[in-house]
Design a protein around this motif. Structure first.
Motif, PDB file in Angstrom:
ATOM      1  N   GLN A 176      25.340 -32.341 -21.202  1.00 23.63           N
ATOM      2  CA  GLN A 176      26.301 -33.433 -21.001  1.00 23.63           C
ATOM      3  C   GLN A 176      27.726 -32.913 -21.113  1.00 23.63           C
ATOM      4  N   TYR A 177      27.958 -32.032 -22.082  1.00 20.65           N
ATOM      5  CA  TYR A 177      29.300 -31.482 -22.277  1.00 20.65           C
ATOM      6  C   TYR A 177      29.804 -30.812 -21.000  1.00 20.65           C
ATOM      7  N   SER A 178      28.981 -29.982 -20.386  1.00 23.75           N
ATOM      8  CA  SER A 178      29.434 -29.275 -19.185  1.00 23.75           C
ATOM      9  C   SER A 178      29.676 -30.247 -18.026  1.00 23.75           C
ATOM     10  N   LYS A 181      32.962 -34.997 -27.148  1.00 24.42           N
ATOM     11  CA  LYS A 181      31.730 -34.415 -27.684  1.00 24.42           C
ATOM     12  C   LYS A 181      31.506 -34.879 -29.114  1.00 24.42           C
ATOM     13  N   LEU A 231      27.695 -35.463 -27.613  1.00 26.87           N
ATOM     14  CA  LEU A 231      27.206 -34.918 -26.348  1.00 26.87           C
ATOM     15  C   LEU A 231      26.367 -33.674 -26.589  1.00 26.87           C
ATOM     16  N   THR A 268      37.351 -33.247 -23.541  1.00 27.22           N
ATOM     17  CA  THR A 268      35.895 -33.176 -23.590  1.00 27.22           C
ATOM     18  C   THR A 268      35.408 -32.833 -24.994  1.00 27.22           C
ATOM     19  N   THR A 269      36.133 -31.987 -25.699  1.00 24.13           N
ATOM     20  CA  THR A 269      35.778 -31.666 -27.079  1.00 24.13           C
ATOM     21  C   THR A 269      35.889 -32.914 -27.949  1.00 24.13           C
ATOM     22  N   ASP A 305      24.752 -30.045 -24.893  1.00 26.42           N
ATOM     23  CA  ASP A 305      25.421 -29.000 -24.109  1.00 26.42           C
ATOM     24  C   ASP A 305      25.451 -29.317 -22.620  1.00 26.42           C
TER      25      ASP A 305
END
Length: 122
Positions: A53-55, A44, A49, A40-41, A51
Motif C-alpha cells: 500500500q505504501y508504494s 503510513k 499502511l 506518504t510517511t 509495504d
C-alpha cells in the motif's frame, strides 16, 4: 571574426539556458518526490499502511503533488477548479488501494491532512 564571436556567444548562452532549465526541472522533481515521501510517511503511520500500500500511495501522492505544482501562472480560480478535480482523482485512486477502515480514517482526517500536502510543496 565578429560572426565567429557572435556565434560562440550564442552557443554559450544557449548552453547556459539549457543547463538552467535542467536544474530547475530537476529541483522541481526533487521537491515533488520529497514532498510525496513526507506525505506518504505521514499516511503510513496514520493508516497503518503495509509495504505494498505504501508504494502505491507514494505513486498516487507523487502524481497528485506533481499536478498541483504545475501551471504556477494560473489564476486562483483556475487553480481551485483544477485542485478539486485532482482531489477527486486522488481520492478515487486511494479508495482502490486502502481498505474500508483505512479509507474512513483518511476521509475523516482529510481536511487536517491538507496542511501536510501544502507543506510538502514548500
Amino acid at each position: 571574426m565578429t560572426k565567429k564571436l557572435t556565434g560562440r556567444v550564442k552557443n554559450l548562452v544557449s548552453t547556459l539556458v539549457l543547463a538552467l532549465l535542467f536544474c530547475v526541472t530537476a529541483n522541481a522533481q526533487d521537491k515533488v518526490s520529497e514532498g510525496a515521501a513526507k506525505v506518504t510517511t505521514h499516511m503510513k503511520s496514520q493508516l497503518s499502511l503495509n509495504d505494498n500500500q505504501y508504494s502505491q500511495v507514494l505513486a498516487i501522492n507523487k502524481d497528485y503533488l506533481k499536478k498541483l505544482d504545475e501551471n504556477p501562472g494560473a489564476t486562483a480560480v483556475q487553480r481551485s477548479k483544477k485542485k478539486k478535480a485532482y482531489d477527486e482523482d486522488r481520492d478515487k485512486k486511494l479508495k482502490s488501494v486502502l481498505n474500508d477502515s483505512q479509507y474512513k480514517i483518511y476521509i475523516a482526517n482529510r481536511s487536517a491532512n491538507a496542511r501536510v500536502y501544502k507543506e510538502a510543496l514548500k
